[in-house]
Design an enzyme around this catalytic site. Structure first.
Site, PDB file in Angstrom:
ATOM      1  N   GLU A 113       0.796  -1.246   0.000  1.00  0.00           N
ATOM      2  CA  GLU A 113       0.000   0.000   0.000  1.00  0.00           C
ATOM      3  C   GLU A 113       0.823   1.289   0.000  1.00  0.00           C
ATOM      4  OE1 GLU A 113      -2.746  -0.311   3.282  1.00  0.00           O
ATOM      5  OE2 GLU A 113      -3.858  -1.930   2.332  1.00  0.00           O
TER       6      GLU A 113
ATOM      7  N   GLU B 133      -6.231 -10.585  -1.377  1.00  0.00           N
ATOM      8  CA  GLU B 133      -7.060 -10.358  -0.179  1.00  0.00           C
ATOM      9  C   GLU B 133      -8.535 -10.267  -0.556  1.00  0.00           C
ATOM     10  OE1 GLU B 133      -5.631  -7.046   2.166  1.00  0.00           O
ATOM     11  OE2 GLU B 133      -3.538  -7.554   1.801  1.00  0.00           O
TER      12      GLU B 133
HETATM   13  C1  XIL Z   1      -6.473  -6.159   8.171  1.00  0.00           C
HETATM   14  C2  XIL Z   1      -6.820  -7.316   9.074  1.00  0.00           C
HETATM   15  O1  XIL Z   1      -7.718  -8.174   8.410  1.00  0.00           O
HETATM   16  C3  XIL Z   1      -7.438  -6.810  10.364  1.00  0.00           C
HETATM   17  O2  XIL Z   1      -7.596  -7.877  11.292  1.00  0.00           O
HETATM   18  C4  XIL Z   1      -6.555  -5.725  10.984  1.00  0.00           C
HETATM   19  O3  XIL Z   1      -7.214  -5.177  12.098  1.00  0.00           O
HETATM   20  C5  XIL Z   1      -6.249  -4.638   9.984  1.00  0.00           C
HETATM   21  O4  XIL Z   1      -5.662  -5.219   8.827  1.00  0.00           O
HETATM   22  N1  XIL Z   1      -5.105  -4.496   3.563  1.00  0.00           N
HETATM   23  C6  XIL Z   1      -4.115  -5.337   4.018  1.00  0.00           C
HETATM   24  C7  XIL Z   1      -4.378  -6.222   5.187  1.00  0.00           C
HETATM   25  O5  XIL Z   1      -3.044  -5.434   3.401  1.00  0.00           O
HETATM   26  O6  XIL Z   1      -3.230  -6.440   5.960  1.00  0.00           O
HETATM   27  C8  XIL Z   1      -5.483  -5.684   6.049  1.00  0.00           C
HETATM   28  O7  XIL Z   1      -5.776  -6.643   7.052  1.00  0.00           O
HETATM   29  C9  XIL Z   1      -6.710  -5.360   5.214  1.00  0.00           C
HETATM   30  C10 XIL Z   1      -6.394  -4.300   4.186  1.00  0.00           C
END
Ligand code: XIL
Length: 302
Positions: A127, A235
């Site tokens: 990101e 994701e």
């Molecule tokens: C999220 C997790 O799912 C949560 O449990 C945590 O509180 C915050 O992070 N992008 C990403 C992930 O790359 O690491 C994130 O995961 C969601 C958005």
């Protein structure tokens, strides 16, 4: 094939999920995990705050529980994430300049070395691009150490674990016409042209009704693959329910299968109740662990 992992393997791909260490003792959760998925991402346990809670003191207990459970079950692991503006330990959040640059590089080196040989692909940087129309980098303490922070992180990761695939991972990079997508594309093109070690680009693909699966999603995946990198859906979750949601999961799955360098799909959790999202039903299994319509449409498309 009757499971997501086995179905994905028919075309040489994987089907993974995010896993939380504190749920491995839940038998419904672990049962679905072991049955359906052949790739695992730690949902939080490999992030900077989890693995280096105090500077120079590394903590791998929860990450190891996930990695060992996966490997014992014959699954592979995506490492997530070595460097990110978010979920930094407190000590790092207020650092800057060369002290932060060196701390970041040491973190990348230490964690990638600790897991050397056990990780299929690392999200080296997560990101780093801004939303909006500029197409440039996101402001962060890491970005303020210099624009080259991403490439030095990739070089450090390559030196520490030469056999892991090294990925850049981001969200809102699914629509080819989006400035952020173009910005990431230009960075990957630049890295490839200068020999910066990058092997893959991860598309988080968190979709909802305000940002649905774009019609040019497959084009985006293909255009990145044409730069000479693998692409992965890292994701995936899609807000909604019923046949609309099922159709969207199928669209995403078909897009990956249509791109030969799209090597796999990971969903961001198992049951709807496991989702990081505050509300909604974005995943493939309901709260009781039953397969949803979206599961069946995904399996059919693999
Ligand atoms: C999220 C997790 O799912 C949560 O449990 C945590 O509180 C915050 O992070 N992008 C990403 C992930 O790359 O690491 C994130 O995961 C969601 C958005």
């Amino acid at each position: 094939a009757t499971t997501l992992g086995a179905a994905a393997q028919q075309s040489g791909r994987y089907f993974g999920t995010a896993v939380a260490a504190n749920k491995l003792g839940d038998s419904t959760y672990a049962g679905i995990l072991n049955r359906e998925f052949d790739m695992v991402t730690a949902e939080n346990e490999m992030k900077m705050d989890a693995t280096e809670p105090n500077q120079g003191q590394f903590s791998y207990g929860n990450a190891d529980r996930i990695v060992n459970q996966a490997r014992n079950q014959g699954k592979r692991v995506r490492g997530h994430a070595l460097a990110w503006h978010s979920q930094q330990p407190g000590w790092m959040q207020n650092m800057s300049g060369s002290a932060l640059r060196n701390a970041m590089l040491n973190h990348v080196t230490q964690v990638a070395t600790y897991y050397r040989g056990k990780i299929y692909a690392w999200d080296v940087v997560n990101e780093a691009f801004a939303d909006g129309s500029g197409g440039g980098r996101r402001d962060s303490n890491l970005q303020r150490t210099g624009n080259d922070w991403i490439e030095v992180a990739f070089r450090a990761a390559r030196a520490a674990d030469p056999n892991a695939k090294l990925c850049y991972n981001d969200y809102n990079t699914d629509d080819w016409s989006h400035a952020k997508t173009q910005g990431v594309y230009r960075m990957v093109q630049d890295f490839k042209s200068r020999g910066v070690p990058i092997d893959c680009v991860g598309f988080q693909s968190h979709f909802n009704n305000n940002s649905p699966v774009p019609s040019n999603y497959q084009t985006t995946l293909q255009n990145f693959a044409n730069l000479g990198v693998d692409v992965q859906i890292t994701e995936l979750d899609i807000e909604g329910s019923g046949s609309t949601q099922a159709q969207r999961y199928q669209t995403v799955t078909r897009a990956c299968l249509a791109v030969s360098r799209c090597t796999g799909i990971t969903v961001w959790g198992i049951r709807d109740s496991d989702s990081w999202r505050a509300s909604g039903t974005p995943l493939l299994f309901d709260n009781s662990g039953n397969k949803k319509a979206a599961y069946n449409s995904t399996l059919d498309a693999l």
